[in-house]
Design a protein around this motif. Structure first.
Motif, short mmCIF file in Angstrom:
data_model
loop_
_atom_site.label_atom_id
_atom_site.label_comp_id
_atom_site.label_asym_id
_atom_site.label_seq_id
_atom_site.Cartn_x
_atom_site.Cartn_y
_atom_site.Cartn_z
N UNK A 41 57.87 -17.45 -12.24
CA UNK A 41 56.43 -17.64 -12.05
C UNK A 41 55.90 -18.91 -12.71
N UNK A 42 56.60 -19.43 -13.72
CA UNK A 42 56.12 -20.63 -14.42
C UNK A 42 56.52 -21.93 -13.74
N UNK A 43 57.27 -21.83 -12.64
CA UNK A 43 57.73 -23.05 -11.95
C UNK A 43 56.53 -23.81 -11.38
N UNK A 44 56.39 -25.11 -11.68
CA UNK A 44 55.22 -25.90 -11.22
C UNK A 44 55.37 -26.31 -9.76
N UNK A 45 55.00 -25.41 -8.85
CA UNK A 45 55.24 -25.62 -7.42
C UNK A 45 54.55 -26.87 -6.92
N UNK A 46 53.24 -27.00 -7.25
CA UNK A 46 52.50 -28.13 -6.68
C UNK A 46 53.04 -29.46 -7.19
N UNK A 47 53.30 -29.56 -8.47
CA UNK A 47 53.79 -30.83 -9.02
C UNK A 47 55.13 -31.21 -8.39
N UNK A 48 55.99 -30.22 -8.23
CA UNK A 48 57.29 -30.48 -7.60
C UNK A 48 57.09 -30.94 -6.15
N UNK A 49 56.19 -30.25 -5.44
CA UNK A 49 55.92 -30.61 -4.04
C UNK A 49 55.27 -31.99 -3.94
N UNK A 50 54.32 -32.28 -4.84
CA UNK A 50 53.63 -33.57 -4.83
C UNK A 50 54.60 -34.72 -5.06
N UNK A 51 55.45 -34.58 -6.06
CA UNK A 51 56.42 -35.63 -6.36
C UNK A 51 57.39 -35.82 -5.19
N UNK A 52 57.87 -34.71 -4.64
CA UNK A 52 58.84 -34.77 -3.54
C UNK A 52 58.23 -35.44 -2.31
N UNK A 53 57.04 -34.98 -1.91
CA UNK A 53 56.40 -35.54 -0.72
C UNK A 53 56.07 -37.01 -0.92
N UNK A 54 55.56 -37.37 -2.10
CA UNK A 54 55.19 -38.76 -2.37
C UNK A 54 56.42 -39.68 -2.32
N UNK A 55 57.48 -39.28 -3.02
CA UNK A 55 58.70 -40.09 -3.04
C UNK A 55 59.29 -40.20 -1.63
N UNK A 56 59.30 -39.06 -0.92
CA UNK A 56 59.85 -39.07 0.44
C UNK A 56 59.02 -39.96 1.37
N UNK A 57 57.70 -39.94 1.21
CA UNK A 57 56.89 -40.79 2.09
C UNK A 57 57.05 -42.27 1.73
N UNK A 58 57.14 -42.58 0.45
CA UNK A 58 57.34 -43.99 0.05
C UNK A 58 58.65 -44.51 0.65
N UNK A 59 59.70 -43.69 0.60
CA UNK A 59 60.98 -44.09 1.22
C UNK A 59 60.80 -44.27 2.72
N UNK A 60 60.09 -43.34 3.36
CA UNK A 60 59.83 -43.41 4.80
C UNK A 60 59.08 -44.70 5.15
N UNK A 61 58.04 -45.02 4.39
CA UNK A 61 57.23 -46.21 4.68
C UNK A 61 58.03 -47.49 4.50
N UNK A 62 58.75 -47.60 3.38
CA UNK A 62 59.48 -48.84 3.10
C UNK A 62 60.75 -48.99 3.96
N UNK A 63 61.14 -47.91 4.63
CA UNK A 63 62.28 -48.01 5.56
C UNK A 63 61.90 -48.76 6.83
N UNK A 64 60.59 -49.02 7.02
CA UNK A 64 60.08 -49.74 8.20
C UNK A 64 60.47 -49.01 9.49
N UNK A 65 59.81 -47.88 9.79
CA UNK A 65 60.19 -47.04 10.94
C UNK A 65 60.26 -47.80 12.26
N UNK A 66 59.28 -48.67 12.55
CA UNK A 66 59.29 -49.38 13.84
C UNK A 66 60.53 -50.25 13.99
N UNK A 67 60.95 -50.89 12.91
CA UNK A 67 62.17 -51.71 12.95
C UNK A 67 63.39 -50.84 13.23
N UNK A 68 63.49 -49.70 12.52
CA UNK A 68 64.63 -48.81 12.70
C UNK A 68 64.66 -48.22 14.10
N UNK A 69 63.48 -47.87 14.64
CA UNK A 69 63.40 -47.33 16.00
C UNK A 69 63.87 -48.37 17.02
#
Length: 508
Positions: free
Chosen positions: A403-431
């Motif tokens: 019950x003490x697991x910080x769900x939101x913080x874990x989700x926030x960090x994961x989503x933010x890091x994943x999106x930064x990787x997604x953005x800097x991967x330059x999707x249009x170039x890869x497509x």
């Protein structure tokens, strides 16, 4: 521990109510503290971002904004990187992430990517501001979402504050100012008013009298352009006004009034209710997942007559995605609303496992569809979203057992890091790079790959087309209409991706 937290929140709420009751109708001290910073923020925001959200000015704006926040925190005798509990790590993560996202805005031109990055910056920035001022101990995902919402709407709730406080500040300033000083200020103001029309006339005459003087002034102010129409004038005025109100009310109100969200706690509703409907859902999910395992993963079943793999994949994908999102919400709600029960926890865990099979099925369907019709931005983003959803579900399952697991913080960090990787991967170039191997193929039943690359992708894709003169020429012609050059002209509107693409077009 929970009783102590609840008592602290009650005490803070009582203190804030007492402060509000004793607070005068205006607060001149608050305007002195926040007014100038809010004005500077409004000016910087308007200069950097008005009609210009994909250029080099975005990281400049973000750096200045973070500096202004540090200044406001210092004026409140509060640390910049520490939250209410004195911890630094999470706030430092916010600062680094916001700067990286701001840098990505000037590196790419894709409208889809720009919109997603803009949304990410707004949500992350509001979460950061809330984290600085509110005690978020014990908040779950629902609490954080509510907190971000309340932070965003505060300028509406406290709209009169800056004007009320300004009136009190002027009144206090007037009572402190001597007659001589008032006279001096009036004289300076009158002198400025007289100087404006005189300067306009004199400078105009000097410009026409000396070509060198005219050229020097022209170069000095080449990047300053007055609005061309009434729409821009109104837009700039509104931007200044709205950003000033937001910059003044959000930190001021958060400092004076707490966000009243209680820490997450285990619900006390009868778990038999949840057990009943989750068992029924679980049975359906188990049967559905058995079909998925037999067909998609072992290929031991055949498609219904008349179906192709592409049709089967495309038809069921979005329905499955919706069910996966419902299941994630179901696990969240049941773990919060109902009393803790071992059987309910087991059933929710089974539903979680079934959801993973559905996520895998969704991914397989999308991969089948990509194999038939290649990549598009939406298809890449959907695969990214499925990965993020899987991680978010894992955090929810862990929180059911701890019950003490910080769900939101874990989700926030994961989503933010994943999106930064997604953005800097330059999707249009890869497509474009992937689809170039299938130029004669189709991205759907009516449009071929070449048409999609040149008609739907941004200048970000240009480097992938280097050496293919025809596609590069077709992309250039489309870019002229979709990404007009005036949006990227000059230092203020400089964009790395557009400049790189323009150089490739000229070489071609």
């Amino acid at each position: 521990m929970d009783n102590t937290i609840n008592q602290n929140i009650v005490n803070e709420n009582i203190d804030s109510k007492v402060k509000a009751a004793n607070m005068p109708k205006g607060d001149g001290i608050a305007f002195k503290k926040y007014g100038l910073v809010a004005i500077v923020f409004a000016i910087v925001y308007t200069i950097c971002l008005y009609g210009n959200r994909s250029s080099i000015t975005y990281p400049i704006f973000m750096a200045i904004t973070l500096g202004l926040i540090a200044l406001v925190r210092k004026s409140d005798n509060l640390p910049f990187l520490k939250d209410r509990n004195g911890k630094v790590g999470f706030n430092l993560f916010y600062v680094i992430s916001l700067m990286l996202l701001a840098v990505s805005k000037c590196m790419f031109t894709s409208y889809s990517l720009q919109n997603l990055s803009g949304l990410a910056i707004v949500l992350l920035f509001m979460s950061f501001i809330m984290q600085l001022y509110a005690d978020t101990t014990g908040w779950d995902i629902a609490g954080w979402i509510c907190g971000i919402f309340f932070t965003i709407v505060r300028p509406i709730e406290y709209f009169p504050w800056p004007f009320r406080d300004f009136a009190v500040w002027v009144k206090d300033k007037g009572s402190e100012t001597s007659k001589e000083r008032k006279s001096a200020l009036m004289a300076v103001g009158l002198g400025i008013i007289i100087a404006i029309p005189l300067l306009a006339v004199v400078i105009s005459l000097l410009i026409s009298a000396d070509a060198v003087f005219s050229r020097v002034l022209e170069k000095a102010f080449s990047e300053i352009h007055l609005p061309d129409n009434i729409g821009d004038i109104v837009g700039i005025a509104w931007t200044l006004f709205a950003t000033f109100v937001c910059a003044y009310t959000i930190p001021n109100s958060l400092n004076k009034k707490n966000i009243n969200i209680s820490p997450a706690k285990q619900g006390n509703n009868n778990p038999l209710i949840a057990i009943t409907f989750t068992i029924l859902l679980g049975i359906v999910y188990l049967f559905f997942c058995l079909i998925q395992v037999l067909f998609l993963f072992t290929d031991s079943m055949k498609l219904p007559t008349g179906y192709t793999y592409a049709e089967y994949a495309h038809e069921g994908f979005y329905q499955l995605l919706a069910v996966c999102m419902i299941n994630v919400a179901l696990v969240l709600v049941c773990s919060r609303a109902f009393a803790k029960n071992k059987l309910l926890t087991v059933i929710l865990s089974v539903i979680g496992v079934c959801t993973y099979i559905m996520v895998a099925s969704s991914a397989m369907r999308m991969i089948l569809y990509i194999q038939a019709f290649q990549l598009t931005f939406l298809r890449v983003f959907v695969l990214w979203f499925l990965c993020v959803l899987s991680l978010w579900l894992a955090f929810l399952i862990v929180s059911m057992y701890k019950s003490t697991f910080p769900v939101f913080k874990a989700a926030m960090v994961t989503i933010t890091v994943a999106y930064i990787i997604f953005a800097f991967a330059n999707p249009d170039y890869q497509i474009a790079k992937y689809d170039l191997a299938h130029v004669e193929a189709y991205v759907d039943e009516s449009e071929n790959v070449a048409e999609y690359i040149t008609g739907n992708l941004s200048p970000d894709a240009a480097p992938a087309l280097k050496g293919n003169k025809k596609l590069l020429k077709d992309l250039e012609e489309e870019v002229r209409y979709t990404y007009p050059e005036e949006k990227y002209e000059g230092i203020r509107k400089f964009n790395i991706s557009y400049t790189r693409a323009k150089a490739l077009f000229e070489e071609n």
